[in-house]
Design an enzyme around this catalytic site. Sequence first.
Site, PDB file in Angstrom:
ATOM      1  N   HIS A 114       6.910 -25.236   2.351  1.00 24.21           N
ATOM      2  CA  HIS A 114       6.836 -26.137   1.201  1.00 24.21           C
ATOM      3  C   HIS A 114       5.996 -25.553   0.068  1.00 24.21           C
ATOM      4  O   HIS A 114       6.081 -26.006  -1.075  1.00 24.21           O
ATOM      5  CB  HIS A 114       6.246 -27.487   1.626  1.00 24.21           C
ATOM      6  CG  HIS A 114       4.809 -27.403   2.036  1.00 24.21           C
ATOM      7  ND1 HIS A 114       4.426 -27.035   3.298  1.00 24.21           N
ATOM      8  CD2 HIS A 114       3.667 -27.617   1.338  1.00 24.21           C
ATOM      9  CE1 HIS A 114       3.101 -27.044   3.372  1.00 24.21           C
ATOM     10  NE2 HIS A 114       2.619 -27.383   2.210  1.00 24.21           N
ATOM     11  N   GLU A 161       0.825  -1.206   0.000  1.00 23.11           N
ATOM     12  CA  GLU A 161       0.000   0.000   0.000  1.00 23.11           C
ATOM     13  C   GLU A 161       0.860   1.257   0.000  1.00 23.11           C
ATOM     14  O   GLU A 161       0.524   2.252  -0.638  1.00 23.11           O
ATOM     15  CB  GLU A 161      -0.931   0.015   1.212  1.00 23.11           C
ATOM     16  CG  GLU A 161      -1.837   1.239   1.266  1.00 23.11           C
ATOM     17  CD  GLU A 161      -2.812   1.198   2.427  1.00 23.11           C
ATOM     18  OE1 GLU A 161      -2.994   2.233   3.081  1.00 23.11           O
ATOM     19  OE2 GLU A 161      -3.386   0.127   2.687  1.00 23.11           O
ATOM     20  N   LYS A 198     -12.446   2.339  -3.145  1.00 28.18           N
ATOM     21  CA  LYS A 198     -13.581   2.709  -2.293  1.00 28.18           C
ATOM     22  C   LYS A 198     -14.619   3.505  -3.076  1.00 28.18           C
ATOM     23  O   LYS A 198     -15.830   3.303  -2.927  1.00 28.18           O
ATOM     24  CB  LYS A 198     -13.083   3.523  -1.098  1.00 28.18           C
ATOM     25  CG  LYS A 198     -12.244   2.727  -0.104  1.00 28.18           C
ATOM     26  CD  LYS A 198     -11.729   3.610   1.021  1.00 28.18           C
ATOM     27  CE  LYS A 198     -10.901   2.816   2.015  1.00 28.18           C
ATOM     28  NZ  LYS A 198     -10.344   3.676   3.092  1.00 28.18           N
TER      29      LYS A 198
END
Length: 229
Positions: free
Chosen positions: A53, A24, A157
């Site tokens: 793994h 971000e 948003k």
Amino acid sequence: DMVIIPYKDRLALFAKYLQQLVMESLGKEKDLDGKTVHQGIAVYGNKGSTDQHAYVEQLRDGVLNFFVTFIEVCKDRRGKRFEVEDGITSGDYLQGFLRGTRSALYESGRESITISIPEMNAFNLGALIALYERAVGFYGSLVHINAYDQPGVEAGKKAATRLLQLQKQVTEKLATDQEKTAEEIARSIDADPEDVFHVLRHLASNDPQIKLMPGEATVDDRFSLGEKA
């Protein structure tokens, strides 16, 4: 890419925190001069003891486009040590996994760094967080970007808000126009047909009043608003 591999259960979510912090803060299209630079670092990782793994095979033998940070906690646990076999504790296994994985990467020419903390407690966790927060700020300065704004998040948003408003428009339109396709409804409210289709499909899946009548193809599906029960 930035790979974070902590060898401690209580740090299982630390890689996710760093993913949010780094991506971000540093994922930016423009620099401070307004030039297009497309900066950013992809971050991934998980608890080394059980999840290594899932990605170590690629780290050792795949594309070399990453740097690895191992996080080591020296003190296994407080209280009685837990032996998984005679003379070998779970902490011994963690140490073996960490050193073994680091050696396997080194043998393949993959460099890494290891951050060691004495034990897992609030102080040392805070120190780790402070370390990375400051590193992100310094990196942002070095590449000449603003690490403290979030235009991409804000765009998401705003788009979500528009979709919620569109959902209201679509529902209102269904109240007057019955058995319409997504494209027909989209034209009538001047909206994107794909957005309208996904809104309608969501409504039909979750609102018992919204009915879907399948067509020969998806674009032929028709939707209507039924009466309240």
